[in-house]
Design a protein around this motif. Sequence first.
Motif, PDB file in Angstrom:
ATOM      1  N   GLU A 216       0.813  -1.198   0.045  1.00 53.47           N
ATOM      2  CA  GLU A 216       0.083   0.038   0.070  1.00 53.47           C
ATOM      3  C   GLU A 216       0.947   1.153  -0.162  1.00 53.47           C
ATOM      4  N   ILE A 217       2.000   1.229   0.911  1.00 50.54           N
ATOM      5  CA  ILE A 217       2.952   2.277   0.819  1.00 50.54           C
ATOM      6  C   ILE A 217       3.413   2.915  -0.713  1.00 50.54           C
ATOM      7  N   ASP A 218       3.664   1.639  -1.350  1.00 48.84           N
ATOM      8  CA  ASP A 218       4.185   2.056  -2.768  1.00 48.84           C
ATOM      9  C   ASP A 218       3.351   1.694  -3.919  1.00 48.84           C
ATOM     10  N   ARG A 219       1.864   1.423  -3.362  1.00 47.65           N
ATOM     11  CA  ARG A 219       0.798   1.279  -4.248  1.00 47.65           C
ATOM     12  C   ARG A 219       1.040   0.125  -5.540  1.00 47.65           C
ATOM     13  N   ILE A 220       1.705  -0.939  -5.001  1.00 42.73           N
ATOM     14  CA  ILE A 220       2.274  -1.973  -5.942  1.00 42.73           C
ATOM     15  C   ILE A 220       1.321  -3.062  -5.898  1.00 42.73           C
ATOM     16  N   PRO A 221       0.429  -3.451  -6.698  1.00 45.81           N
ATOM     17  CA  PRO A 221      -0.091  -4.728  -6.881  1.00 45.81           C
ATOM     18  C   PRO A 221       0.441  -6.066  -6.495  1.00 45.81           C
ATOM     19  N   VAL A 222      -0.057  -6.888  -5.594  1.00 46.84           N
ATOM     20  CA  VAL A 222       0.369  -7.935  -5.087  1.00 46.84           C
ATOM     21  C   VAL A 222      -0.728  -9.183  -5.519  1.00 46.84           C
ATOM     22  N   LEU A 223       0.010 -10.320  -6.016  1.00 45.24           N
ATOM     23  CA  LEU A 223      -0.870 -11.265  -6.228  1.00 45.24           C
ATOM     24  C   LEU A 223      -0.343 -12.481  -5.628  1.00 45.24           C
ATOM     25  N   ALA A 224      -0.914 -13.505  -5.202  1.00 48.62           N
ATOM     26  CA  ALA A 224      -0.465 -14.838  -4.621  1.00 48.62           C
ATOM     27  C   ALA A 224      -0.925 -16.132  -5.463  1.00 48.62           C
ATOM     28  N   SER A 225      -0.112 -16.810  -5.946  1.00 51.47           N
ATOM     29  CA  SER A 225      -0.642 -18.074  -6.823  1.00 51.47           C
ATOM     30  C   SER A 225       0.070 -19.180  -6.382  1.00 51.47           C
ATOM     31  N   THR A 226      -0.447 -20.474  -6.293  1.00 52.37           N
ATOM     32  CA  THR A 226       0.104 -21.724  -5.913  1.00 52.37           C
ATOM     33  C   THR A 226       0.126 -22.630  -7.271  1.00 52.37           C
ATOM     34  N   MET A 227      -0.077 -21.926  -8.228  1.00 54.49           N
ATOM     35  CA  MET A 227       0.053 -22.775  -9.632  1.00 54.49           C
ATOM     36  C   MET A 227       1.603 -23.085  -9.861  1.00 54.49           C
ATOM     37  N   ASN A 228       1.392 -24.481 -10.467  1.00 60.91           N
ATOM     38  CA  ASN A 228       2.840 -24.919 -10.572  1.00 60.91           C
ATOM     39  C   ASN A 228       3.726 -24.097 -11.448  1.00 60.91           C
ATOM     40  N   LEU A 229       4.989 -23.890 -10.921  1.00 64.11           N
ATOM     41  CA  LEU A 229       5.911 -22.797 -11.565  1.00 64.11           C
ATOM     42  C   LEU A 229       6.099 -22.870 -13.057  1.00 64.11           C
ATOM     43  N   ASP A 230       6.338 -24.029 -13.391  1.00 63.17           N
ATOM     44  CA  ASP A 230       6.675 -24.424 -14.942  1.00 63.17           C
ATOM     45  C   ASP A 230       5.425 -23.971 -15.683  1.00 63.17           C
ATOM     46  N   ASP A 231       4.077 -24.080 -15.067  1.00 64.40           N
ATOM     47  CA  ASP A 231       2.754 -24.009 -15.819  1.00 64.40           C
ATOM     48  C   ASP A 231       2.831 -22.604 -15.851  1.00 64.40           C
ATOM     49  N   ILE A 232       3.296 -21.912 -14.970  1.00 60.36           N
ATOM     50  CA  ILE A 232       3.250 -20.170 -14.890  1.00 60.36           C
ATOM     51  C   ILE A 232       3.858 -19.805 -16.118  1.00 60.36           C
ATOM     52  N   ILE A 233       5.557 -20.271 -16.189  1.00 55.07           N
ATOM     53  CA  ILE A 233       6.349 -19.783 -17.191  1.00 55.07           C
ATOM     54  C   ILE A 233       5.697 -20.284 -18.707  1.00 55.07           C
ATOM     55  N   THR A 234       5.293 -21.186 -18.848  1.00 51.89           N
ATOM     56  CA  THR A 234       4.899 -21.636 -20.067  1.00 51.89           C
ATOM     57  C   THR A 234       3.447 -20.801 -20.373  1.00 51.89           C
ATOM     58  N   THR A 235       2.693 -20.720 -19.400  1.00 49.56           N
ATOM     59  CA  THR A 235       1.495 -19.843 -19.971  1.00 49.56           C
ATOM     60  C   THR A 235       1.667 -18.430 -20.187  1.00 49.56           C
ATOM     61  N   LEU A 236       2.537 -17.731 -19.466  1.00 48.83           N
ATOM     62  CA  LEU A 236       2.742 -16.523 -19.677  1.00 48.83           C
ATOM     63  C   LEU A 236       3.686 -16.196 -21.096  1.00 48.83           C
ATOM     64  N   LYS A 237       4.504 -17.138 -21.184  1.00 48.66           N
ATOM     65  CA  LYS A 237       5.344 -17.125 -22.441  1.00 48.66           C
ATOM     66  C   LYS A 237       4.413 -17.266 -23.571  1.00 48.66           C
ATOM     67  N   LYS A 238       3.371 -17.909 -23.644  1.00 47.44           N
ATOM     68  CA  LYS A 238       2.508 -18.122 -24.619  1.00 47.44           C
ATOM     69  C   LYS A 238       1.538 -16.726 -24.800  1.00 47.44           C
ATOM     70  N   TYR A 239       1.642 -16.012 -23.776  1.00 44.53           N
ATOM     71  CA  TYR A 239       0.751 -14.801 -23.786  1.00 44.53           C
ATOM     72  C   TYR A 239       0.951 -13.844 -25.138  1.00 44.53           C
ATOM     73  N   SER A 240       2.299 -14.062 -25.402  1.00 43.80           N
ATOM     74  CA  SER A 240       2.829 -13.137 -26.585  1.00 43.80           C
ATOM     75  C   SER A 240       3.801 -13.838 -27.208  1.00 43.80           C
ATOM     76  N   GLN A 241       3.681 -14.072 -28.750  1.00 40.07           N
ATOM     77  CA  GLN A 241       4.794 -14.616 -29.528  1.00 40.07           C
ATOM     78  C   GLN A 241       5.987 -13.679 -29.423  1.00 40.07           C
ATOM     79  N   TYR A 242       5.959 -12.582 -29.079  1.00 38.10           N
ATOM     80  CA  TYR A 242       7.279 -11.437 -29.057  1.00 38.10           C
ATOM     81  C   TYR A 242       7.696 -11.391 -27.617  1.00 38.10           C
ATOM     82  N   HIS A 243       8.491 -12.673 -27.192  1.00 40.95           N
ATOM     83  CA  HIS A 243       9.236 -12.378 -26.096  1.00 40.95           C
ATOM     84  C   HIS A 243      10.651 -12.864 -26.091  1.00 40.95           C
ATOM     85  N   THR A 244      11.604 -12.441 -25.282  1.00 39.58           N
ATOM     86  CA  THR A 244      12.743 -12.528 -25.465  1.00 39.58           C
ATOM     87  C   THR A 244      13.357 -13.133 -24.097  1.00 39.58           C
TER      88      THR A 244
END
Length: 246
Positions: A216-244
Amino acid sequence: MAEGTSYDNIRKKLAEKMAGEITLSEKPGEALKKWRLNFEIAQTELSGYLGVSPSVISDYESGRRKSPGTLIVSKIIEALLNIETERGGQKIHAYEGMLYTESSSKAVYGTYEYTYPMQLARLANLIEADIIYKGMEKPLYGFTVIDSKRAILEMSSHEFQRLYGWSTERAMIFTKVSTGKSPMVAIRVTNLKPGAVVIHGLNGTEVDPMVKKMAEIDRIPVLASTMNLDDIITTLKKYSQYHTIE
């Protein structure tokens, strides 16, 4: 600061990096917007410095106006850096590690850059996250996955800032956390602030209440997830074909 490195040299090298990214981008307006947001400069402040209408900046960033030429890009970059310098130049200094350090920390699993931004609600949905604090929502231009324990134990505050890649407007995903407090403390003492923080491995009820208070001090959004880490990375990489990966 690295030996032999001056503020002017850092600024010049950063300007070259910005110019290259903007002019070579498929959507230069998006790249312009990303850098303006990196320096937390409002469209009205930038337009006032340049002596143009705020709608001109808005039109460039949205793509409504023809892509700016190299001369205009140069003027915009110069304005952004001048405004930041007048504020003290802390954000320019913070890029030194990324500009002059080649080694990567084992604390970082990967840094990914998006050409097109992702909204916080979309991120939360993709990684099945609980929203701890919504904060000041910003477009996210990438994400970094960090081993929280190694980052806290092994990285200096200067090295920690390299986790941002080339855009602060990103999701910082911290793994191996026990309460979520340590990453927020580390972020509090750095000059750069992320667009969002993801506490991985805990659900919303398991995150320490102090995390929300610090967010709240820096007004930074915070999320919490228990999704498998490899699945998170794979899912987010698929969001855009333009990633490096840096």
